[in-house]
Write a protein that holds these residues in place. Structure first.
Motif, PDB file in Angstrom:
ATOM      1  N   LEU A  82     -29.791 -54.471  12.071  1.00  0.00           N
ATOM      2  CA  LEU A  82     -29.165 -54.889  10.809  1.00  0.00           C
ATOM      3  C   LEU A  82     -28.199 -53.820  10.306  1.00  0.00           C
ATOM      4  N   LEU A  83     -28.488 -52.567  10.591  1.00  0.00           N
ATOM      5  CA  LEU A  83     -27.616 -51.479  10.154  1.00  0.00           C
ATOM      6  C   LEU A  83     -26.341 -51.388  10.979  1.00  0.00           C
ATOM      7  N   ASN A  84     -26.367 -51.939  12.181  1.00  0.00           N
ATOM      8  CA  ASN A  84     -25.228 -51.841  13.077  1.00  0.00           C
ATOM      9  C   ASN A  84     -24.256 -53.010  12.956  1.00  0.00           C
ATOM     10  N   HIS A  85     -24.564 -53.990  12.123  1.00  0.00           N
ATOM     11  CA  HIS A  85     -23.717 -55.191  12.016  1.00  0.00           C
ATOM     12  C   HIS A  85     -22.902 -55.219  10.733  1.00  0.00           C
ATOM     13  N   GLU A  86     -22.703 -54.107  10.138  1.00  0.00           N
ATOM     14  CA  GLU A  86     -21.933 -54.070   8.884  1.00  0.00           C
ATOM     15  C   GLU A  86     -20.574 -53.465   9.110  1.00  0.00           C
ATOM     16  N   THR A 117     -38.370 -49.772   4.392  1.00  0.00           N
ATOM     17  CA  THR A 117     -37.762 -48.783   3.500  1.00  0.00           C
ATOM     18  C   THR A 117     -36.487 -48.184   4.083  1.00  0.00           C
ATOM     19  N   ASP A 118     -36.529 -47.673   5.309  1.00  0.00           N
ATOM     20  CA  ASP A 118     -35.355 -47.025   5.894  1.00  0.00           C
ATOM     21  C   ASP A 118     -34.195 -48.004   6.070  1.00  0.00           C
ATOM     22  N   VAL A 119     -34.487 -49.204   6.533  1.00  0.00           N
ATOM     23  CA  VAL A 119     -33.437 -50.197   6.724  1.00  0.00           C
ATOM     24  C   VAL A 119     -32.830 -50.598   5.378  1.00  0.00           C
ATOM     25  N   ILE A 120     -33.657 -50.833   4.387  1.00  0.00           N
ATOM     26  CA  ILE A 120     -33.156 -51.217   3.066  1.00  0.00           C
ATOM     27  C   ILE A 120     -32.308 -50.097   2.462  1.00  0.00           C
ATOM     28  N   ASN A 121     -32.771 -48.863   2.577  1.00  0.00           N
ATOM     29  CA  ASN A 121     -31.995 -47.743   2.055  1.00  0.00           C
ATOM     30  C   ASN A 121     -30.649 -47.633   2.766  1.00  0.00           C
ATOM     31  N   GLY A 122     -30.644 -47.791   4.088  1.00  0.00           N
ATOM     32  CA  GLY A 122     -29.404 -47.743   4.852  1.00  0.00           C
ATOM     33  C   GLY A 122     -28.446 -48.856   4.479  1.00  0.00           C
ATOM     34  N   LEU A 123     -28.953 -50.058   4.315  1.00  0.00           N
ATOM     35  CA  LEU A 123     -28.106 -51.188   3.923  1.00  0.00           C
ATOM     36  C   LEU A 123     -27.566 -51.005   2.516  1.00  0.00           C
ATOM     37  N   ASN A 124     -28.389 -50.479   1.622  1.00  0.00           N
ATOM     38  CA  ASN A 124     -27.915 -50.236   0.258  1.00  0.00           C
ATOM     39  C   ASN A 124     -26.765 -49.237   0.250  1.00  0.00           C
ATOM     40  N   LEU A 125     -26.823 -48.226   1.109  1.00  0.00           N
ATOM     41  CA  LEU A 125     -25.730 -47.260   1.218  1.00  0.00           C
ATOM     42  C   LEU A 125     -24.445 -47.934   1.685  1.00  0.00           C
ATOM     43  N   LEU A 126     -24.575 -48.979   2.468  1.00  0.00           N
ATOM     44  CA  LEU A 126     -23.412 -49.718   2.948  1.00  0.00           C
ATOM     45  C   LEU A 126     -22.929 -50.762   1.939  1.00  0.00           C
ATOM     46  N   GLY A 127     -23.599 -50.861   0.805  1.00  0.00           N
ATOM     47  CA  GLY A 127     -23.210 -51.821  -0.227  1.00  0.00           C
ATOM     48  C   GLY A 127     -23.615 -53.250   0.098  1.00  0.00           C
ATOM     49  N   VAL A 128     -24.644 -53.408   0.868  1.00  0.00           N
ATOM     50  CA  VAL A 128     -25.113 -54.732   1.280  1.00  0.00           C
ATOM     51  C   VAL A 128     -26.321 -55.110   0.424  1.00  0.00           C
ATOM     52  N   LYS A 157     -45.023 -67.018   8.344  1.00  0.00           N
ATOM     53  CA  LYS A 157     -44.448 -66.982   6.999  1.00  0.00           C
ATOM     54  C   LYS A 157     -44.262 -65.535   6.558  1.00  0.00           C
ATOM     55  N   VAL A 158     -43.117 -65.258   5.947  1.00  0.00           N
ATOM     56  CA  VAL A 158     -42.847 -63.927   5.416  1.00  0.00           C
ATOM     57  C   VAL A 158     -43.562 -63.768   4.085  1.00  0.00           C
ATOM     58  N   GLU A 159     -44.246 -62.650   3.945  1.00  0.00           N
ATOM     59  CA  GLU A 159     -44.882 -62.289   2.677  1.00  0.00           C
ATOM     60  C   GLU A 159     -44.352 -60.919   2.281  1.00  0.00           C
ATOM     61  N   ASN A 160     -44.225 -60.693   0.981  1.00  0.00           N
ATOM     62  CA  ASN A 160     -43.679 -59.437   0.453  1.00  0.00           C
ATOM     63  C   ASN A 160     -44.656 -58.890  -0.584  1.00  0.00           C
ATOM     64  N   PRO A 161     -45.731 -58.222  -0.107  1.00  0.00           N
ATOM     65  CA  PRO A 161     -46.781 -57.784  -1.029  1.00  0.00           C
ATOM     66  C   PRO A 161     -46.359 -56.670  -1.996  1.00  0.00           C
ATOM     67  N   LYS A 162     -45.358 -55.855  -1.615  1.00  0.00           N
ATOM     68  CA  LYS A 162     -44.823 -54.842  -2.524  1.00  0.00           C
ATOM     69  C   LYS A 162     -43.436 -54.448  -2.053  1.00  0.00           C
ATOM     70  N   ASP A 163     -42.687 -53.769  -2.918  1.00  0.00           N
ATOM     71  CA  ASP A 163     -41.311 -53.402  -2.610  1.00  0.00           C
ATOM     72  C   ASP A 163     -41.190 -52.735  -1.244  1.00  0.00           C
ATOM     73  N   ASN A 164     -40.221 -53.205  -0.478  1.00  0.00           N
ATOM     74  CA  ASN A 164     -39.864 -52.659   0.835  1.00  0.00           C
ATOM     75  C   ASN A 164     -40.918 -52.875   1.912  1.00  0.00           C
TER      76      ASN A 164
END
Length: 121
Positions: free
Chosen positions: A117-121, A13-24, A65-72
């Motif tokens: 991931l937040l530091n590479h934008e 959640t925190d990483v996704i929110n941070g990346l979304n703020l960066l327009g990624v 294997k990556v699984e995504n059981p619910k958002d974020n």
């Protein structure tokens, strides 16, 4: 006999929110990072599996294997691909276990790496 499986659980959640703020494209970036991590986990398990190979099949069929059981929320499922994988994980006082030790050792590294991931934008 059930499949031997362990998971690394990840709240992104925190990483996704941070990346979304960066327009990624946050989900895509997180999923790519986790897919890359799966490749590294598989290589680690295959290299460090503590048993002596007879056919090599158990080692070859270890997978992540990556699984995504619910958002974020994601999890990386670590599995044996052979029917006797449960035996390897649980018998002989856990002497041949590789899934749980890998999850314990590498899970925190993967979660910490997501911060980068937040530091590479």
């Amino acid at each position: 006999m059930g499949v031997a499986r362990r998971s690394i659980r990840i709240d992104a959640t925190d990483v996704i929110n941070g990346l979304n703020l960066l327009g990624v494209n946050a989900e895509k970036k997180v999923e790519q990072y986790l897919e890359d991590s799966c490749f590294e986990l598989e290589e680690y398990m295959k290299d460090k599996a503590p048993w002596q190979d007879r056919t090599g099949e158990a080692r070859r069929r270890l997978n992540a294997k990556v699984e995504n059981p619910k958002d974020n929320y994601y999890r990386i499922a670590l599995k044996h691909g052979v029917s006797y994988g449960k035996y390897l994980e649980n018998a002989m006082e856990l002497r041949f276990a590789i899934l749980e030790p890998t999850a314990r050792l590498k899970g925190p590294e993967i979660i910490k790496g997501m911060e980068s991931l937040l530091n590479h934008e």
